[in-house]
Design a protein around this motif. Structure first.
Motif, PDB file in Angstrom:
ATOM      1  N   HIS A 142      14.957   1.543  -0.065  1.00 49.88           N
ATOM      2  CA  HIS A 142      15.040   2.512   1.032  1.00 49.88           C
ATOM      3  C   HIS A 142      13.625   2.785   1.556  1.00 49.88           C
ATOM      4  O   HIS A 142      12.893   3.622   1.021  1.00 49.88           O
ATOM      5  N   TYR A 143      13.260   2.043   2.615  1.00 50.20           N
ATOM      6  CA  TYR A 143      11.930   2.166   3.193  1.00 50.20           C
ATOM      7  C   TYR A 143      11.860   3.367   4.131  1.00 50.20           C
ATOM      8  O   TYR A 143      12.772   3.586   4.936  1.00 50.20           O
ATOM      9  N   PRO A 144      10.791   4.139   4.072  1.00 50.67           N
ATOM     10  CA  PRO A 144      10.601   5.209   5.060  1.00 50.67           C
ATOM     11  C   PRO A 144      10.065   4.644   6.377  1.00 50.67           C
ATOM     12  O   PRO A 144       9.842   3.430   6.509  1.00 50.67           O
ATOM     13  N   GLU A 145       9.859   5.523   7.348  1.00 46.55           N
ATOM     14  CA  GLU A 145       9.383   5.087   8.659  1.00 46.55           C
ATOM     15  C   GLU A 145       7.940   4.600   8.593  1.00 46.55           C
ATOM     16  O   GLU A 145       7.582   3.615   9.233  1.00 46.55           O
ATOM     17  N   GLU A 146       7.087   5.259   7.828  1.00 48.26           N
ATOM     18  CA  GLU A 146       5.677   4.901   7.736  1.00 48.26           C
ATOM     19  C   GLU A 146       5.346   4.436   6.321  1.00 48.26           C
ATOM     20  O   GLU A 146       6.038   4.804   5.353  1.00 48.26           O
ATOM     21  N   TYR A 147       4.268   3.648   6.233  1.00 50.96           N
ATOM     22  CA  TYR A 147       3.854   3.127   4.930  1.00 50.96           C
ATOM     23  C   TYR A 147       3.413   4.265   4.016  1.00 50.96           C
ATOM     24  O   TYR A 147       2.760   5.218   4.462  1.00 50.96           O
ATOM     25  N   THR A 148       3.770   4.154   2.735  1.00 50.62           N
ATOM     26  CA  THR A 148       3.397   5.162   1.760  1.00 50.62           C
ATOM     27  C   THR A 148       3.202   4.504   0.398  1.00 50.62           C
ATOM     28  O   THR A 148       3.803   3.448   0.120  1.00 50.62           O
ATOM     29  N   VAL A 149       2.356   5.120  -0.426  1.00 46.03           N
ATOM     30  CA  VAL A 149       2.147   4.619  -1.787  1.00 46.03           C
ATOM     31  C   VAL A 149       3.071   5.327  -2.773  1.00 46.03           C
ATOM     32  O   VAL A 149       3.025   5.025  -3.977  1.00 46.03           O
TER      33      VAL A 149
END
Length: 296
Positions: free
Chosen positions: A52-59
């Motif tokens: 489940h990927y969010p809208e923006e990149y995150t660590v």
């Protein structure tokens, strides 16, 4: 039951000229099973998990839904060899290593090297400025290392260290590389498995010839980015699973039992050796010489 319904609707229309038969079929009887396309290797279709990927990149580690070999739409089992497995969080790798095209390279600091349950190679948390990202860790990478990234294409090859990212045209012959771009600017595609590496062999005009882990030779554009060094977790390919329970932890489902390897349980057939073939020198088949004399 279906045939009974089908032939119960059979009607015969009689007329003085012709006899016709018409069959009325219910629409529910014509519905067939959906055509499920089984995945082919290399197409990127996964029936193991959904990330489940969010809208923006995150660590931040991402949530995962395990599919256990089922199609996410129909719910039917497609890959029978997948099932079970320990739940893991997914670390989002930033495949695109971008740096300046001129001037000194960009320096990045490795904060932490950790294991990722959703891939074979280890993962490194890297910081540059106010940005943090995950990359694939190399063989000897550790916390505190400084790695460099540059897209500059110099006339003289650079002396790169492990973990540095440069264009293929900037690296000398014989350099070990991984995470190679297929097209400049599209992110690393080739050589991402644990312990693997490619080797730069030679240059042909503006193309760079790289030997892949499969010993095949690939030709890349000299502006394609690549990361220097061998990938981490070298022992992954040579480490035995050890037990059936650990194989279930890895998400592998047991086979059905219809296929069994020939392990020599009942011995082997002793066949008599073939008779020895005798090879003899060919006899001299030349005809005797004809002697001519002057006598009548």
């Amino acid at each position: 039951m279906a045939f009974h319904k089908l032939f119960s609707r059979l009607t015969i229309n009689t007329s003085p000229s012709i006899v016709t038969r018409s069959i009325h079929v219910s629409p529910s009887l014509l519905i067939s099973k959906p055509n499920l396309v089984k995945p082919k290797p290399g197409l990127g279709i996964s029936y193991r998990r959904i990330v489940h990927y969010p809208e923006e990149y995150t660590v931040k580690p991402l949530e995962v839904t395990n599919l256990a070999g089922r199609d996410p739409v129909s719910g039917r089992i497609v890959a029978k060899g997948i099932g079970g497995g320990i739940k893991h969080k997914f670390h989002w790798i930033k495949w695109f290593r971008d740096g300046p095209t001129e001037g000194p390279p960009q320096e990045e600091k490795v904060i932490e090297v950790l294991e990722c349950g959703c891939r074979t190679a280890h993962v490194a948390l890297v910081a540059v400025g106010k940005e943090m990202k995950y990359i694939l860790a190399t063989e000897n990478m550790k916390a505190g290392d400084i790695i460099k990234t540059s897209r500059h294409l110099p006339r003289i090859p650079v002396r790169a260290n492990e973990g540095d990212a440069y264009v293929l045209g900037a690296l000398p012959t014989g350099t070990l590389v991984h995470s190679i771009e297929k097209v400049p600017g599209k992110g690393g595609v080739y050589v991402n498995a644990a312990g693997t590496y490619g080797t730069i062999l030679r240059r042909q005009d503006d193309r760079i010839i790289v030997q892949m882990p499969s010993k095949m030779l690939f030709s890349f554009d000299e502006r394609c980015m690549a990361v220097v060094g061998r990938l981490s977790n070298i022992e992954h390919g040579s480490t035995p699973i050890g037990s059936a329970q650990r194989n279930r932890w890895l998400g592998n489902r047991p086979r059905s039992g219809l296929w069994k390897r020939k392990d020599g349980r009942h011995g082997r057939k002793i066949k008599p050796p073939k008779p020895v073939k005798e090879i003899h020198a060919k006899a001299d088949q030349r005809s005797p010489p004809i002697q001519m004399t002057m006598h009548h």
